[in-house]
Each structure stands twice: as C-alpha cells, then as structure tokens.
Design a protein around this motif. Sequence first.
Motif, PDB file in Angstrom:
ATOM      1  N   VAL A  73      -8.718  -7.528  -3.037  1.00 19.76           N
ATOM      2  CA  VAL A  73      -8.972  -6.243  -2.372  1.00 19.76           C
ATOM      3  C   VAL A  73     -10.337  -5.662  -2.746  1.00 19.76           C
ATOM      4  O   VAL A  73     -11.102  -5.221  -1.880  1.00 19.76           O
ATOM      5  CB  VAL A  73      -7.847  -5.239  -2.685  1.00 19.76           C
ATOM      6  CG1 VAL A  73      -8.227  -3.847  -2.183  1.00 19.76           C
ATOM      7  CG2 VAL A  73      -6.554  -5.680  -2.034  1.00 19.76           C
ATOM      8  N   LEU A 101      -9.687   2.731  -4.276  1.00 16.01           N
ATOM      9  CA  LEU A 101     -10.116   3.159  -2.950  1.00 16.01           C
ATOM     10  C   LEU A 101     -10.187   4.679  -2.844  1.00 16.01           C
ATOM     11  O   LEU A 101     -10.791   5.220  -1.922  1.00 16.01           O
ATOM     12  CB  LEU A 101      -9.161   2.617  -1.884  1.00 16.01           C
ATOM     13  CG  LEU A 101      -9.013   1.096  -1.825  1.00 16.01           C
ATOM     14  CD1 LEU A 101      -8.099   0.691  -0.690  1.00 16.01           C
ATOM     15  CD2 LEU A 101     -10.365   0.427  -1.670  1.00 16.01           C
ATOM     16  N   SER A 146      -9.896   4.414   9.516  1.00 18.26           N
ATOM     17  CA  SER A 146      -9.412   3.273  10.288  1.00 18.26           C
ATOM     18  C   SER A 146      -9.646   3.422  11.774  1.00 18.26           C
ATOM     19  O   SER A 146      -9.316   2.544  12.547  1.00 18.26           O
ATOM     20  CB  SER A 146      -7.901   3.091  10.042  1.00 18.26           C
ATOM     21  OG  SER A 146      -7.190   4.204  10.552  1.00 18.26           O
ATOM     22  N   VAL A 179      -8.084  -2.873   4.009  1.00 17.47           N
ATOM     23  CA  VAL A 179      -9.514  -2.715   3.711  1.00 17.47           C
ATOM     24  C   VAL A 179     -10.389  -3.684   4.489  1.00 17.47           C
ATOM     25  O   VAL A 179     -11.608  -3.512   4.535  1.00 17.47           O
ATOM     26  CB  VAL A 179      -9.788  -2.886   2.196  1.00 17.47           C
ATOM     27  CG1 VAL A 179      -9.017  -1.876   1.389  1.00 17.47           C
ATOM     28  CG2 VAL A 179      -9.458  -4.299   1.734  1.00 17.47           C
ATOM     29  N   ALA A 218      -7.434   8.092   5.327  1.00 16.90           N
ATOM     30  CA  ALA A 218      -7.161   6.723   5.756  1.00 16.90           C
ATOM     31  C   ALA A 218      -7.210   6.610   7.267  1.00 16.90           C
ATOM     32  O   ALA A 218      -7.730   5.643   7.818  1.00 16.90           O
ATOM     33  CB  ALA A 218      -5.791   6.280   5.222  1.00 16.90           C
ATOM     34  N   LYS A 230     -13.396  -5.040  -0.117  1.00 19.33           N
ATOM     35  CA  LYS A 230     -13.887  -3.690   0.159  1.00 19.33           C
ATOM     36  C   LYS A 230     -15.396  -3.611   0.003  1.00 19.33           C
ATOM     37  O   LYS A 230     -16.069  -2.922   0.772  1.00 19.33           O
ATOM     38  CB  LYS A 230     -13.209  -2.693  -0.782  1.00 19.33           C
ATOM     39  CG  LYS A 230     -13.579  -1.228  -0.538  1.00 19.33           C
ATOM     40  CD  LYS A 230     -12.678  -0.302  -1.313  1.00 19.33           C
ATOM     41  CE  LYS A 230     -12.956  -0.343  -2.795  1.00 19.33           C
ATOM     42  NZ  LYS A 230     -14.172   0.379  -3.177  1.00 19.33           N
ATOM     43  N   ASP A 231     -15.951  -4.339  -0.978  1.00 22.65           N
ATOM     44  CA  ASP A 231     -17.383  -4.251  -1.247  1.00 22.65           C
ATOM     45  C   ASP A 231     -18.221  -5.209  -0.400  1.00 22.65           C
ATOM     46  O   ASP A 231     -19.427  -5.013  -0.254  1.00 22.65           O
ATOM     47  CB  ASP A 231     -17.661  -4.529  -2.732  1.00 22.65           C
ATOM     48  CG  ASP A 231     -17.326  -3.328  -3.603  1.00 22.65           C
ATOM     49  OD1 ASP A 231     -16.807  -2.335  -3.053  1.00 22.65           O
ATOM     50  OD2 ASP A 231     -17.569  -3.383  -4.812  1.00 22.65           O
ATOM     51  N   GLN A 233     -12.223  -5.601   7.600  1.00 22.33           N
ATOM     52  CA  GLN A 233     -12.684  -5.254   8.950  1.00 22.33           C
ATOM     53  C   GLN A 233     -12.125  -6.202  10.002  1.00 22.33           C
ATOM     54  O   GLN A 233     -12.001  -5.844  11.166  1.00 22.33           O
ATOM     55  CB  GLN A 233     -14.216  -5.308   9.026  1.00 22.33           C
ATOM     56  CG  GLN A 233     -14.932  -4.187   8.315  1.00 22.33           C
ATOM     57  CD  GLN A 233     -15.125  -4.484   6.847  1.00 22.33           C
ATOM     58  OE1 GLN A 233     -15.162  -5.637   6.440  1.00 22.33           O
ATOM     59  NE2 GLN A 233     -15.249  -3.445   6.050  1.00 22.33           N
ATOM     60  N   THR A 271      -4.830  -5.803   1.457  1.00 18.79           N
ATOM     61  CA  THR A 271      -5.986  -6.557   1.955  1.00 18.79           C
ATOM     62  C   THR A 271      -6.200  -6.280   3.440  1.00 18.79           C
ATOM     63  O   THR A 271      -7.331  -6.165   3.903  1.00 18.79           O
ATOM     64  CB  THR A 271      -5.808  -8.073   1.741  1.00 18.79           C
ATOM     65  OG1 THR A 271      -4.640  -8.516   2.416  1.00 18.79           O
ATOM     66  CG2 THR A 271      -5.691  -8.406   0.270  1.00 18.79           C
ATOM     67  N   LYS A 312       0.848  -1.186   0.000  1.00 20.39           N
ATOM     68  CA  LYS A 312       0.000   0.000   0.000  1.00 20.39           C
ATOM     69  C   LYS A 312       0.884   1.237   0.000  1.00 20.39           C
ATOM     70  O   LYS A 312       1.932   1.276   0.648  1.00 20.39           O
ATOM     71  CB  LYS A 312      -0.905   0.008   1.236  1.00 20.39           C
ATOM     72  CG  LYS A 312      -1.970   1.098   1.186  1.00 20.39           C
ATOM     73  CD  LYS A 312      -2.930   0.996   2.357  1.00 20.39           C
ATOM     74  CE  LYS A 312      -2.282   1.452   3.643  1.00 20.39           C
ATOM     75  NZ  LYS A 312      -3.262   1.597   4.747  1.00 20.39           N
ATOM     76  N   GLY A 333      -3.227   5.399   0.165  1.00 15.74           N
ATOM     77  CA  GLY A 333      -4.521   4.737   0.061  1.00 15.74           C
ATOM     78  C   GLY A 333      -4.616   3.880  -1.191  1.00 15.74           C
ATOM     79  O   GLY A 333      -5.465   3.002  -1.264  1.00 15.74           O
TER      80      GLY A 333
END
Length: 801
Positions: A562, A167, A215, A584, A211, A566-567, A586, A581, A148, A186
């Motif tokens: 990724v 992103l 986060s 993004v 970012a 994210k989606d 959780q 990965t 990243k 990002g």
Amino acid sequence: MTQRAGTEDAIVGAAGGADVPYRPDGLTAAEVAARVRRGEVNDVPVRSSRSVLDIVRGNVLTRFNAIIGLLWAVMLVVAPIQDSLFGFVIVANTGIGIVQELRAKRTLDSLAVIGEAKPTVRRGGEPVEVSVSEIVLGDLVELGPGDKVVVDGAVAESDSLEVDESLLTGEADPVLKKPGDPVMSGSFVVAGGGAFTATKVGREAYAAQLAEEASRFTLVHSELRSGISTILKYVTWMMVPTATALIVSQLVVKDTDLKDSVARTVGGIVPMIPEGLVLLTSVAFAIGVIRLGRRQCLVQELPAIEGLARVDVVCLDKTGTLTEGGMDVAELRPLDGFDEAYVRKVLGAVGDSDPRPNASLQAVIDAYPDTDDWRCTEALPFSSARKYSGATFSEGDGQSSSWLLGAPDVLLPDGDPALAETDSLNRRGMRVLLLARVTGELDDPKTPGTARAAALVVLEQRLRPDASDTLAYFADQDVAAKVISGDNAVSVGAVAAKLDLPGADRPVDARHLPERPEEMARALEEGVVFGRVTPQQKRDMVGALQSRGHTVAMTGDGVNDVLALKDADIGVSMGSGSEATRAVAQIVLLDNSFATLPHVVAEGRRVIGNITRVATLFLTKTAYSVLLAVLVVVAQVEYPFLPRHLTLLSTLTIGVPAFFLALAPNKERAQPHFVRRVMRYALPAGLIAAAATFTSYLLAGHHYSGPGALEAETSAATLTLFLVSLWVLAIIARPYTWWRVVLVAAMGGAFLLVLVVPWLQEFFALRLVGTTMPWAAAGIAVAGAALLEVAWRWVERRVPA
C-alpha cells in the motif's frame, strides 16, 4: 487472545460520534431498518466518475464556447447561414464530447461496482457482506488484514489488531488498537483482526468525505491537460489585443459595408480559438476508458492512462503479479528429530489460529487440516514487517507450546544448517517456510532468538502464464522491470529467471541495501530482483527511483504494497488484492491479469502521441490566424476570409483529420514537455502559412480590379492557405500508412469538389478567376510547403524535445 469490550460498556464517542453500546451479535434486522428510516446510514455516494450534470457543464460552459456563442449569435443576424456554420460545428462537437464522456462514465461506474469491496458486518450474530453505503450507525464491522476502515468508529474487539493510518496522518508505523480506541475511515488493517462499532456514518464522517473527494473522477495532475490549459491561457492573452485591433481596423479604418466588415471580423477571430483541441482530448481519454473497461481494467483516475504511458520503471511484486495468488505444499521436511505426524498436527493448529490467512498459510491449511485437539491461547498474526506469525497452544495432555511460522533466514541465525537446505530449495524457485518452537512471549522481538527448527514447509508457486510475455513487452518498450518482494531473494530470482527476466540471476537481499537515497537509487538501477523487502523499504525504493528522474509504476495486491502504491507515480492493484491496495491504486486490474498492463501502456501512448499530433494542427491554425490578423491591421486591408471559408478549411485540414488521427493506433513512447514539443512545430508552420497566404492575397489585390475583385482575391488566398495547411497535415500524418494517405488525399479531393461544383462554389463564395492568379497562388503554396519541410527538418535536428 481476542480482547472484547464489556457487553455492559458503551463505546462513548471514541471516534467523536454518537454513544453506541457494544453488541457482540451486532444489530438485529429491525434495528437496522429503524436506523435506515431515521437516515442513520452511510449514504455518502462514492463516485468513480463525474455526474451527468458535471459532464454537461464541463463540455458546454467553457470560456471559448461563450466567445464562439456570442460571435455565432452576431453572425446569425448580419450574415448568410453559410457564415454561421462554425457555430453548428461547435454544437455538434460538444454533443459528441458529452456522449463519449457519458459512455465512459457508464463504463467506469459499472466497473467500480464490480470492483467495490464489501465489508463484513455482524447482524443478528451472523456475518453479512454489505455494500459500504448500507452500513448503519451502530453496526459491528469485522476487520482483518488488508481491510479498509470504511466509516469512523471505535474498536469493540481486538486480536492483535494493527492499523496503518499513514493515508490520514502520514505516519507509516502501524498503531496497535485496543477496545475503545478510535479508528478512522481511510486507515487499513496490516495485521491481526477484530471488529469496531460504527459511531459516525454518512457525511458526518470527515475522513469519509476526504476519501470520497479523493476518489472522484479527475482530470488534474496530467501534463497533457495542464499543457493544453497553459496553451489556451497564452492564446487568450494573444487573442484579446489582436481581435480588438482587427475589429477597429475592419469597422472604423476601412470604409466598407458594415455587415461585410462584421462578417470578416468574426472570420478573423473564430479561427484563433483552438476549441476542438479540448474536445478531442476529452474524447480520446473517454474512449481510452471504454477500451480498457472492455478488458476489465478500472481506471480510477483518467490521467493514469497518460501516466502509465510515461513510466520508464515498473516495480513488480512477485506474489499475485508474476505468480498466481494460490500456492501448494510441495514437501514437508521435519528437522532436529521432530516427528512428521506431530509437525503436521502443529501446522494444522497454526493454520486454524489465524481467521484471515494469507496465501502461504492457506496452502498449509489446505494440506494439513486442524484436528481440533489443541486450544489456541495466544495468536500473533502474520506481519510483512516481521516476516512471521505465531501461536501458543494448550495441547491435549495439558502441556503448552509456542510456535512461529515464517521466513527461515529471519528466524534462524546465520550458519544454521537448515539455511543451506533452504537456499538449495530457493534456487529452484520454491518458497520455504520454517516452523520453529520457541519460548517466551510471541510478540517479544527477542523470541525468535529462542527458535528451535522443527520443519521446513516447501511451497510451490504458480507462475502466471502471461507474465513472461508481459515482461518481454516492457523490455521491448525500454521500460525497466524491477521485481520487489518480501520473499527470499534467491527464491524470487529463481522465479524471475523462469520468466526469462534479464538480471534475475543476480538477486539482491534488500537487508543489505544502503539507506541513503542516492546510494539506494544507484543500487536499484543496477539490480533487477530484490528480496526480503519490508513495506517501508518498498516505499523508500520508489522514492529513490523518483529522485533519479524516473517515472515509477508499482504493482501489488497485498497490504505490504500500500505505501509504495500510494507514493508511486502510478499504482496498479489486482482486483483480488486487499481493499486497501484497491483504494489507493489509480488502476485496478479486475480480472487479475498482469497481461492487461501492456494494453494500458499502449492506450496511454495512443492518447499522448495522437493528441500531440492534432494539437500541432490546431495551434498552427491559431498561429496563422493571429499573424494574418496582425498583417491585415498593419497593411490596412480587408480581412481576406469570411467565416465560411475558414470553416471549410478547418473542417478539411483539421476537424475531420484530427478525429481520425486522435483515435488511431500509436506506439510511440510518450515524451515530456508537451507544450514545448507542440509549439516548436506549430509556430514556424503558422508563420509560413500566414506569410504565404498574405503574399497571395496582396498579389491578387494588385491583379484583380472592379466588381467581384474581393471575392477573387479571397478565393486565391483560400487556395494558398488550404494547400499549405494540407501539407502541414501531410507532415503530421507521418509515418504513412495506407489509411493516412487516403485521409490526406480525401481532404484534397473534397476541396477540389468545392472548386468545381457550381452550387458549392456559390455556397462557399469561392471562384477562381482566370488562370494566372490561381496558378500563382498554387506556386506560392508549393514554395510554402518547401519551406515547411525545411523548417520541420531543422526543428527535428536542432531543437531538443
């Protein structure tokens, strides 16, 4: 070949920052120290949890704490200390909430440090790993696939460097970066490599600020917490007019002692506030974080615990999830007359051409080390969209050759004999790469059409020992598992079949999936294993499933995952996965154990199921408190309770039981519509409790007379309300286990103790006078309990969840 900015050139504000010269060897130690002294350091604190101040403020400075604090202050002035107990209880509860959340913060912060990726910077000509906060202005930061971009900068070196900026911009197509091009924090690298010079660090980097904000610890986007907020909003609207009417009734209409009227008014207002509900929700989330932290699971957003419990489809990436990251070369099969020794030398050179090899190429490198006889003149890094990588070499005898290494079914035309051999190996669960000699430019899409098959490289994948049990758990919990991989569909199906996944014998090649979302969703619901899936397809597949009302979790560890991570409703990354990965997702499984997922699901179900239970207790109290206040105003009588009575009732029928119930094991599958599910039980229960209590209070008013009558009436009403509330608790505690039965019995025993011990009778102003009215109060409570059972069963049958 790597493109570099000229040493004499300056990268002038390419990313909107300072003019920083390109230094191939990076900064020296003295230059770094000087920049740190000047504050030119990336000192933006990236937090995975709230600050201590935010935690204290969030637990103390609430609307209801302000109301209760004011009422507490009034009671400390006008009434005995017994009537101020509710204030001390709130102080203790708030303290517990703060302590638990601080414990969760320590767990999150320590795990975040473990899981934090360290970018590589070049200093004094040597690559050095540093933390993100140690990067200084002018640092030369190296990049490879999956890395990243952590600060804003400008490209200084590029080796077919492709950066995904989705992103930031929403555009999924990667962007080819050349020296001088800007890169923003990002974004992340999907192919190739290179280096960039940091031109903006710290709070100057706008994307870094975004970012950091994204986060931070958050309690939003949670149906549970938003539902509680909705409930509290309606409670406030009901409470204000009801409390106002009660105040007028007790202070103006009734000609009684002022202090007693104030005490009874406060006694009517305090129980309307479900203050402990918010506290218990925070405590349940915090303890969930601590429990998962012990399993090396980093929850980057707390609602992810709840979200994964609601998931009904989990999409699994095969590599790194069902299989371990590493692979071994099991066999090499030369084709079309190529000499095996020559093929081995080609594979060694191809492996050496990529400074950031993926797992497949690393297996090739381990099996066939490079002899350094050939010089690489051009390299094409692996891309999950292309499904191959390549390199051009100047061989020792002066000849030049170009090679591609990748998926046989992508590089070879249909009907090629090598494909039949590949299919046979795939059915055994092997992963197969094709080494092919080509002519033309490597990055020309037409080049694969010139491929001449040289060898099949057969790779053996290592299955995770816990993957089969984890898949069985999801099947038992009615969570559909979909294996989505970029590998050959037959090979993926064979791996899934070894793990006893139902439907694995019917793999689907994603290249034949329909593009229309509704048709794709139908195919996804019918299929289980999907191969040759591109990164964009993974994203489309997640969206298609969501369009059919599914709550989707996505696991993965590679750059190609990724967009889908994210989606997805919940993104789960392996700790050994790429930095992109982890950024993004959780949830990050720091120990790379797929078997941790069932524990996350179980923890989420425990939180949701138990909070639904205790919310019913709290809101039943709110409902009967509001209804009692209305009945008192209409009947023009004294409010039946002092604050001490309701403190006792709340502690025994809600406070203590709710704490145990909120932290108990619970495997019930999470259901939607939290507010509706809670209110459909709380409203009828509150109505029955209020009616039974007020009936008992009115009968006692007619039965008793003279001095002490009001205390006797209050005692009879308290007995009725306690017994009805205890039966609500008994219903909520189902299904019974030994400790739940003991809990309910203990609460009943504690109330009985108050009734029989003289000093407790005096302390709580509870004295049952005679036998007729106490037995009548108990009889009314029994009738109320019977009505509760009827109402509960009717709601279960007739009202949809």
